[in-house]
Design a protein around this motif. Structure first.
Motif, PDB file in Angstrom:
ATOM      1  N   GLY A 258       0.816  -1.219   0.000  1.00 57.10           N
ATOM      2  CA  GLY A 258       0.000   0.000   0.000  1.00 57.10           C
ATOM      3  C   GLY A 258       0.846   1.263   0.000  1.00 57.10           C
ATOM      4  O   GLY A 258       0.523   2.234  -0.697  1.00 57.10           O
ATOM      5  N   LEU A 259       1.936   1.263   0.763  1.00 55.99           N
ATOM      6  CA  LEU A 259       2.779   2.463   0.808  1.00 55.99           C
ATOM      7  C   LEU A 259       3.498   2.675  -0.524  1.00 55.99           C
ATOM      8  O   LEU A 259       3.702   3.814  -0.954  1.00 55.99           O
ATOM      9  CB  LEU A 259       3.779   2.382   1.970  1.00 55.99           C
ATOM     10  N   SER A 260       3.876   1.587  -1.197  1.00 55.10           N
ATOM     11  CA  SER A 260       4.496   1.734  -2.516  1.00 55.10           C
ATOM     12  C   SER A 260       3.513   2.352  -3.494  1.00 55.10           C
ATOM     13  O   SER A 260       3.872   3.230  -4.295  1.00 55.10           O
ATOM     14  CB  SER A 260       4.957   0.370  -3.059  1.00 55.10           C
ATOM     15  N   ILE A 261       2.254   1.882  -3.439  1.00 59.42           N
ATOM     16  CA  ILE A 261       1.244   2.424  -4.354  1.00 59.42           C
ATOM     17  C   ILE A 261       1.070   3.924  -4.113  1.00 59.42           C
ATOM     18  O   ILE A 261       1.064   4.727  -5.053  1.00 59.42           O
ATOM     19  CB  ILE A 261      -0.086   1.657  -4.191  1.00 59.42           C
TER      20      ILE A 261
ATOM     21  N   ALA B  94       3.477  -0.646  10.192  1.00 56.63           N
ATOM     22  CA  ALA B  94       3.016   0.096   9.009  1.00 56.63           C
ATOM     23  C   ALA B  94       2.943   1.594   9.321  1.00 56.63           C
ATOM     24  O   ALA B  94       3.297   2.437   8.490  1.00 56.63           O
ATOM     25  CB  ALA B  94       1.654  -0.428   8.553  1.00 56.63           C
ATOM     26  N   ARG B  95       2.490   1.923  10.532  1.00 54.61           N
ATOM     27  CA  ARG B  95       2.366   3.336  10.925  1.00 54.61           C
ATOM     28  C   ARG B  95       3.737   3.999  10.964  1.00 54.61           C
ATOM     29  O   ARG B  95       3.913   5.138  10.520  1.00 54.61           O
ATOM     30  CB  ARG B  95       1.674   3.434  12.286  1.00 54.61           C
ATOM     31  N   ALA B  96       4.721   3.286  11.481  1.00 47.80           N
ATOM     32  CA  ALA B  96       6.082   3.839  11.525  1.00 47.80           C
ATOM     33  C   ALA B  96       6.590   4.060  10.097  1.00 47.80           C
ATOM     34  O   ALA B  96       7.226   5.072   9.805  1.00 47.80           O
ATOM     35  CB  ALA B  96       7.010   2.894  12.283  1.00 47.80           C
ATOM     36  N   ASN B  97       6.287   3.129   9.211  1.00 43.67           N
ATOM     37  CA  ASN B  97       6.725   3.296   7.818  1.00 43.67           C
ATOM     38  C   ASN B  97       5.976   4.421   7.117  1.00 43.67           C
ATOM     39  O   ASN B  97       6.548   5.138   6.294  1.00 43.67           O
ATOM     40  CB  ASN B  97       6.600   1.975   7.062  1.00 43.67           C
ATOM     41  N   LEU B  98       4.703   4.573   7.474  1.00 44.26           N
ATOM     42  CA  LEU B  98       3.926   5.687   6.910  1.00 44.26           C
ATOM     43  C   LEU B  98       4.557   7.019   7.316  1.00 44.26           C
ATOM     44  O   LEU B  98       4.651   7.946   6.503  1.00 44.26           O
ATOM     45  CB  LEU B  98       2.477   5.596   7.408  1.00 44.26           C
TER      46      LEU B  98
ATOM     47  N   ARG C 222       5.469  13.300   1.539  1.00 45.10           N
ATOM     48  CA  ARG C 222       4.218  13.939   1.115  1.00 45.10           C
ATOM     49  C   ARG C 222       3.080  12.977   0.816  1.00 45.10           C
ATOM     50  O   ARG C 222       1.919  13.260   1.082  1.00 45.10           O
ATOM     51  CB  ARG C 222       4.484  14.753  -0.143  1.00 45.10           C
ATOM     52  N   ALA C 223       3.412  11.813   0.252  1.00 48.13           N
ATOM     53  CA  ALA C 223       2.369  10.851  -0.130  1.00 48.13           C
ATOM     54  C   ALA C 223       1.585  10.367   1.089  1.00 48.13           C
ATOM     55  O   ALA C 223       0.469   9.861   0.957  1.00 48.13           O
ATOM     56  CB  ALA C 223       2.991   9.668  -0.861  1.00 48.13           C
ATOM     57  N   ALA C 224       2.150  10.534   2.278  1.00 48.30           N
ATOM     58  CA  ALA C 224       1.506  10.030   3.505  1.00 48.30           C
ATOM     59  C   ALA C 224       0.129  10.637   3.720  1.00 48.30           C
ATOM     60  O   ALA C 224      -0.739  10.012   4.341  1.00 48.30           O
ATOM     61  CB  ALA C 224       2.406  10.310   4.710  1.00 48.30           C
TER      62      ALA C 224
END
Ligand code: SAM
Ligand code: GLN
Length: 302
Positions: free
Chosen positions: A142-145, A167-171, A176-178
């Motif tokens: 999802g983060l890559s997308i 996932a939250r830490a990676n977000l 900006r995409a976050a």
């Protein structure tokens, strides 16, 4: 200047000496001890890429030595390199990974390619597409997308609150995409998706658990990665059956489901998708040419 750690003789130790020590220590653990040693030194020294070679004769700091010792010991005991480093590359992202999540796999990068191709096909000026990554783990898919496409809002779900914390830490590291990513409350498959999305999702993507309970997994996977991320009933299809069966009612009329699977499951999952009412069903291959995904569309593309 940071004081260098001393070896027992009172001389300073270089990263080059530690690289040799790590390579020797890891020879019984892996068939590529040089690669693992280098990654550990890179992480301990902070010297990446060209700086790695340039820094090999630098004296090791006390902190660097402690970090090195801890990582080498963990790797020596068989822990996967990715968990030892605490970070792993997936497509353009450098993801935090630990034992709460599956280590992102290269074959899953191909699944993202298939998902992006579907988003590109659905794209129209000013149209915001909704994508949901079911069972997001580290957030890899999802983060890559979100990072690679604008005009997409992404929802990440997982049954595991621990995985969602990763996932939250990676977000938080996404930039900006976050702003276009949301994380759902922990919950099982579609139960985690807010009701307002029913019938409105453009892309559902998932790498669910798909290993059969009695499958012969490599020990390094079985012993270290979360079993809740791997196993899915006697034939490995329990979760895929649920996802494929419930997907149509959550997808928009032109929505698409993209799921990862094991090569021998491709035909069975394609059959499940047709039975669930998907109009176009295709099997996608990974970089090694093996069947690795099913792409199922609710309406025809031509
Ligand atoms: N998407 C990540 C990736 O590709 O690297 C992780 C995939 S891992 C194979 C499967 C994920 O599904 C795990 O994070 C696990 O916690 C989650 N999961 C397992 N059972 C689930 C369920 N019933 N509902 C929602 N998520 C589930
Ligand atoms: N590719 C993983 C493995 O066999 C399985 C991942 C999954 O169940 N989704 O190591």
């Amino acid at each position: 200047m940071v004081p260098a750690a001393d070896d027992p003789d009172g001389a300073t130790v270089s990263w080059r000496a530690l690289q040799a020590e790590a390579e020797r220590a890891l020879a019984p653990v892996t068939d590529r001890p040089g690669v693992d040693a280098r990654r550990i030194i890179e992480r301990a020294s902070g010297n990446l890429g060209a700086d790695y070679v340039l820094g090999l004769d630098d004296p090791v700091t006390e902190r660097g030595m402690h970090f090195f010792d801890t990582m080498l010991e963990r790797r020596r005991l068989g822990e996967p390199l990715q968990y030892v480093l605490g970070r792993w590359g997936f497509r353009d992202l450098d993801l935090l990974v630990d034992r709460r999540v599956l280590i992102p796999r290269p074959e899953t990068e191909t699944v993202v390619d298939l998902a992006l191709a579907e988003l590109d096909r659905l794209r129209e000026p000013d149209r915001i597409l909704i994508a949901v990554d079911l069972g997001t783990g580290s957030g890899a898919i999802g983060l890559s997308i979100a990072a690679e496409r604008e005009q997409v809002e992404v929802l990440l779900t997982d049954a595991s609150a621990d995985a969602l914390a990763v996932a939250r830490a990676n977000l938080a590291g996404l930039g900006r995409a976050a702003t276009r990513v949301r994380i759902a409350e922990p919950g099982e498959w579609f139960a985690a998706v807010p009701a307002e999305h029913r019938g409105a999702i453009n892309l559902l993507v998932s790498n669910p658990p798909y290993v059969a309970l009695d499958d012969d997994l490599p020990a390094v996977v079985r012993d270290w990665e979360p079993s809740s991320a791997l196993f899915s009933g006697p034939d490995g299809l329990d979760d895929l059956r649920r996802i494929v069966g419930e997907a149509p009612e959550w997808l928009a009329a032109d929505g698409v489901l993209v799921v990862e699977l094991a090569p021998h499951q491709a035909e069975a999952v394609a059959g499940l998708a047709r039975a669930a009412g998907f109009v176009e069903v295709e099997i996608g291959a990974d970089l090694t040419g093996r069947s690795r995904a099913v792409v199922a569309r609710r309406s025809a593309t031509s």
